[in-house]
Design a protein around this motif. Structure first.
Motif, PDB file in Angstrom:
ATOM      1  N   GLN A  36      31.428  28.232  47.414  1.00 60.98           N
ATOM      2  CA  GLN A  36      30.122  28.863  47.217  1.00 60.98           C
ATOM      3  C   GLN A  36      30.193  30.291  47.718  1.00 60.98           C
ATOM      4  O   GLN A  36      30.824  30.556  48.746  1.00 60.98           O
ATOM      5  CB  GLN A  36      29.062  28.106  48.025  1.00 60.98           C
ATOM      6  CG  GLN A  36      28.523  26.922  47.282  1.00 60.98           C
ATOM      7  CD  GLN A  36      27.399  26.247  48.061  1.00 60.98           C
ATOM      8  OE1 GLN A  36      27.284  26.411  49.274  1.00 60.98           O
ATOM      9  NE2 GLN A  36      26.602  25.474  47.348  1.00 60.98           N
ATOM     10  N   LYS A 203      35.461  40.684  45.275  1.00 60.37           N
ATOM     11  CA  LYS A 203      34.930  41.538  46.350  1.00 60.37           C
ATOM     12  C   LYS A 203      36.007  42.418  46.980  1.00 60.37           C
ATOM     13  O   LYS A 203      36.103  42.555  48.196  1.00 60.37           O
ATOM     14  CB  LYS A 203      34.257  40.687  47.434  1.00 60.37           C
ATOM     15  CG  LYS A 203      33.245  39.696  46.888  1.00 60.37           C
ATOM     16  CD  LYS A 203      32.478  38.995  47.988  1.00 60.37           C
ATOM     17  CE  LYS A 203      31.700  37.800  47.428  1.00 60.37           C
ATOM     18  NZ  LYS A 203      30.965  37.084  48.449  1.00 60.37           N
ATOM     19  N   VAL A 231      36.050  43.678  41.270  1.00 63.91           N
ATOM     20  CA  VAL A 231      34.846  44.103  41.982  1.00 63.91           C
ATOM     21  C   VAL A 231      33.704  43.893  41.001  1.00 63.91           C
ATOM     22  O   VAL A 231      33.693  44.505  39.941  1.00 63.91           O
ATOM     23  CB  VAL A 231      34.922  45.591  42.395  1.00 63.91           C
ATOM     24  CG1 VAL A 231      33.582  46.055  42.943  1.00 63.91           C
ATOM     25  CG2 VAL A 231      36.005  45.805  43.428  1.00 63.91           C
TER      26      VAL A 231
HETATM   27  P1  GDP Z   1      29.158  32.167  43.728  1.00 63.58           P
HETATM   28  O1  GDP Z   1      28.272  31.420  44.656  1.00 63.58           O
HETATM   29  O2  GDP Z   1      30.581  31.883  43.999  1.00 63.58           O
HETATM   30  O3  GDP Z   1      28.806  31.975  42.301  1.00 63.58           O
HETATM   31  O4  GDP Z   1      29.020  33.705  44.087  1.00 63.58           O
HETATM   32  P2  GDP Z   1      28.079  34.818  43.461  1.00 63.58           P
HETATM   33  O5  GDP Z   1      28.688  35.367  42.258  1.00 63.58           O
HETATM   34  O6  GDP Z   1      26.694  34.347  43.389  1.00 63.58           O
HETATM   35  O7  GDP Z   1      28.248  35.881  44.588  1.00 63.58           O
HETATM   36  C1  GDP Z   1      27.938  35.632  45.928  1.00 63.58           C
HETATM   37  C2  GDP Z   1      27.482  36.897  46.602  1.00 63.58           C
HETATM   38  O8  GDP Z   1      28.555  37.835  46.607  1.00 63.58           O
HETATM   39  C3  GDP Z   1      26.344  37.586  45.888  1.00 63.58           C
HETATM   40  O9  GDP Z   1      25.438  38.044  46.828  1.00 63.58           O
HETATM   41  C4  GDP Z   1      26.972  38.730  45.148  1.00 63.58           C
HETATM   42  O10 GDP Z   1      26.121  39.864  45.074  1.00 63.58           O
HETATM   43  C5  GDP Z   1      28.152  39.051  46.041  1.00 63.58           C
HETATM   44  N1  GDP Z   1      29.253  39.603  45.271  1.00 63.58           N
HETATM   45  C6  GDP Z   1      29.826  39.127  44.186  1.00 63.58           C
HETATM   46  N2  GDP Z   1      30.841  39.925  43.766  1.00 63.58           N
HETATM   47  C7  GDP Z   1      30.901  40.937  44.605  1.00 63.58           C
HETATM   48  C8  GDP Z   1      31.767  42.065  44.716  1.00 63.58           C
HETATM   49  O11 GDP Z   1      32.685  42.293  43.925  1.00 63.58           O
HETATM   50  N3  GDP Z   1      31.555  42.903  45.744  1.00 63.58           N
HETATM   51  C9  GDP Z   1      30.572  42.677  46.652  1.00 63.58           C
HETATM   52  N4  GDP Z   1      30.426  43.520  47.621  1.00 63.58           N
HETATM   53  N5  GDP Z   1      29.744  41.637  46.597  1.00 63.58           N
HETATM   54  C10 GDP Z   1      29.919  40.743  45.573  1.00 63.58           C
END
Ligand code: GDP
Length: 685
Positions: A36, A203, A231
């Motif tokens: 998650q 990220k 990213v």
């Molecule tokens: P999931 O739960 O694995 O589906 O993750 P999400 O895609 O919802 O991302 C989780 C959190 O990480 C969110 O708040 C996104 O804004 C943040 N996030 C996702 N990708 C990036 C990234 O490349 N850079 C940064 N800084 N934050 C990211």
């Protein structure tokens, strides 16, 4: 190759409907796993170019999402569809997101996870041809609201999908130590060398570029298919609301820093897309010949089964349903042919005759003077009034209602009879429907019929004229009626005798007689004449256990029957005597006279029941069958109807399998030919 992947994805989707459990018939798709918040959704949305996945903390992904991306090079519009629930052409991706949310939330919190996948197709010029399966994210910390088994259930679900031949897209976040990456831990269990695992490090902006590059160069946890850095959400920007610049936005970060511009380092959305399509293409290409073999084997087997079991007979839900309707209508037609005026009249008259017997029992047979009857009858005015009374009892007994009801009951009973046999037994709810609409049709005509019958018999309530011929017929029927009752009573008596035993019955009867006499003699002291019997019975009475109440009951019944038979025999003789030879004896021969009346009643009743009720019903029934059981049904309902019959269900299923496999085989043959041609051309160059 592009063409190949697209076609094979199609083949894969067809095969999935045919055989979910046979791994030989599976083509690979890309399975996306990660913890998650590892950025899994962001990566998928970047690939699709739209925000479309449900967001929120409360376990928003509860079912796998099988995402088929279809590259539509010349199309202008992008749209999605949910084939299972029949939703097509959804151009608003917010709507897709909402639908996904709802489909997920249909799994309750207590169930938490369902293995039943949601199918979603997205058509767009900006997506590559891919099949991706999004799974619920692995959870590390269980929050208080989540049931503890949730963690295990997610692992089990992901394990089900990360098997061969699928390709694993393992998502890990750059700011978390790779040693703690759930995605890599689980993928390594099934693919230790990373031959079918692609790593994605998300990220990348959260770590120093040097450290990021280190992660990608892939020394720590080597994967043969390598890592791609991403990213997705540059700091300060929220979401992908401006989709056009999506790729630019996500790749901007890498473009700015030359450290990422090395040949071994793969970063950014375009690299990821390219990598995924190449790997899927290669994999599908490698699988092509294997799948052709598997489909061939399966198809031969299915064709053989189809030949052996069904002799290659083609059937559809529609044709089966039509057959059933025909059978029903045919059987109904047979019934309606056999239930004409004469038959209806006979049924009514039989019913009325039973009524006659009831009336006679009430008015005559219980009268002790009936023994002296008919010699007494001519002189006694009472008998004259009795015959008027009894004819009134018959004509005013609600003939309209009882006769109409009788016919309605016969029709409904017949329909119940027809529908209680094969093949109708498989279609319980449809049979209920048949009875239901038939009752309604009959009910609609019921009251007018009753009124009409009552109206036409009205004159008979006041006076009944009777010709000699009618009298003769009435008398004949009355004689056979009385004879029939004699026989029935004799049969019943015989049954009691054989049940209880002749001797036992005889003593029990004597006992009852004695009891009755004793009651009489309590007022009369002279007991002479019955002394003998009394003596014997005294002994019997001293053994009261022999006379159990059931025996006494039976004995009383037998006594009643004996008396009845005696009376009826007297009546049979009277009816055969000269006194009943003509109409003038009507007060002495009520059975004959009532029979004459009943014939007249039946004649009038049958006419209106036929016109008002039956003709209409016989005409409407087959039409209602067509409407209610066929035309009113949707394709799906017709299909469900046919499949209620297990034999037909198996037949249709096998046929569908055969059709699907044949279609797949056609496509595969074409693809193999193309593939070979491509190889030959390459060799020539
Ligand atoms: P999931 O739960 O694995 O589906 O993750 P999400 O895609 O919802 O991302 C989780 C959190 O990480 C969110 O708040 C996104 O804004 C943040 N996030 C996702 N990708 C990036 C990234 O490349 N850079 C940064 N800084 N934050 C990211």
């Amino acid at each position: 190759f592009m063409m190949l992947t697209k076609q094979l994805i199609e083949v894969r989707n067809i095969l999935k409907t045919v055989n979910q459990n046979c791994s030989a018939l599976q083509l690979p798709s890309i399975v996306v796993i990660g913890s998650q918040s590892s950025g899994k959704s962001s990566v998928l949305e970047a690939i699709v170019g739209h925000e479309f996945l449900p967001k929120g903390n409360n376990m928003v992904t509860r079912r796998p999402i099988e995402l088929t991306l279809v590259h539509t090079p010349n199309a202008e519009e992008e749209y999605g569809e949910f084939p299972e629930i029949g939703m097509k052409n959804i151009t608003d991706f917010n709507h897709i997101q909402k639908t996904l949310s709802e489909l997920n939330m249909s799994v309750s919190e207590s169930e938490c996870i369902s293995t039943d996948p949601i199918e979603l197709k997205i058509f767009s010029p900006n997506v590559p041809d891919l099949t991706l399966i999004d799974l619920p994210g692995y959870i590390q910390v269980i929050n208080r609201k989540q049931p503890p088994i949730l963690k295990r259930k997610i692992v089990e679900l992901c394990d089900k999908y990360i098997v061969e031949p699928n390709i694993i897209l393992a998502i890990s976040s750059a700011d978390v130590d790779l040693a703690n990456s759930e995605a890599l831990t689980h993928s390594r269990k099934v693919d230790p060398y990373g031959q079918r695992t692609i790593g994605v490090i998300t990220k990348m902006d959260l770590v120093e570029p040097e450290k990021g590059v280190d992660l990608l160069i892939n020394n720590e946890y080597p994967l043969e298919l390598g890592y791609v850095g991403m990213v997705c959400k540059p700091p300060g920007k929220s979401g992908f609301s401006r989709q056009l610049s999506l790729t630019q936005k996500s790749d901007e970060y890498f473009r700015k820093n030359p450290i990422f511009h090395q040949p071994d380092v793969q970063v950014g959305l375009s690299s990821l897309k390219k990598r995924l399509t190449t790997i899927l293409e290669e994999n599908m290409g490698q699988n092509l010949y294997g799948i052709v073999d598997a489909v061939q084997t399966e198809l031969e087997e299915v064709r053989y089964q189809y030949k052996v079991q069904y002799n290659d007979r083609h059937i559809t839900a529609e044709s089966y349903t039509a057959d059933i309707m025909d059978t029903l209508k045919h059987q109904f037609k047979e019934f309606s042919n056999s239930f004409g005026k004469a038959e209806v009249r006979e049924e009514i008259q039989n019913m009325l005759e039973e009524k006659i017997m009831d009336i006679c029992k009430e008015l005559y047979y219980n009268d002790s003077k009936v023994v002296a009857f008919p010699s007494l009858c001519l002189k006694d005015l009472i008998w004259k009034s009795k015959v008027d009374q009894s004819s009134a009892l018959l004509t005013k007994s609600g003939i309209g209602r009882t006769t109409t009801q009788l016919v309605v009951d016969i029709v409904l009973d017949e329909l119940r009879e027809i529908t209680s046999k094969e093949p109708f037994t498989y279609h319980e709810s449809s049979c209920n429907k048949i009875i239901d609409f038939s009752s309604k049709l009959l009910k609609k005509k019921f009251h007018t019929t009753v009124d009409q019958v009552e109206n036409t018999i009205k004159p008979l309530k006041f006076e009944v004229e009777c010709t000699d011929l009618e009298w003769e017929r009435g008398k004949e029927r009355a004689i056979s009626l009385v004879d029939r009752h004699i026989q029935e009573s004799q049969k019943k008596l015989q049954e009691i005798r054989s049940q209880v035993g002749r001797r036992k019955l005889r003593t029990a009867i004597k006992y009852i007689r004695h009891q009755n006499q004793r009651k009489l003699h309590q007022f009369d002291d002279s007991l002479e004449g019955v002394e003998d019997e009394t003596q014997i019975l005294k002994k019997e009475i001293s053994k009261p256990r022999q006379y159990n109440p059931i025996l006494i009951e039976k004995a009383k019944e037998a006594m009643g029957l004996r008396k009845e038979i005696a009376v009826l025999k007297g009546r049979a003789a009277a009816l055969r005597s000269r006194q009943c030879s003509s109409t003038s004896g009507k007060s002495c021969c009520p059975e004959a006279f009532l029979n004459v009346i009943s014939q007249k009643l039946a004649n009038s009743a049958v006419m209106f029941i036929q016109i008002e009720l039956l003709n209409e019903f016989m005409f409407q029934f087959p039409r209602e069958v067509d409407n209610k059981l066929y035309y009113d049904l949707s394709r799906e309902e017709v299909n469900n109807f046919a499949c209620e019959n297990p034999t037909i269900r198996r037949h249709i299923e096998l046929q569908k399998r055969k059709d699907a496999l044949e279609l797949v085989m056609d496509k595969l043959v074409y693809l193999v030919r193309r593939q070979n041609e491509l190889i030959r051309r390459k060799e020539l160059k």
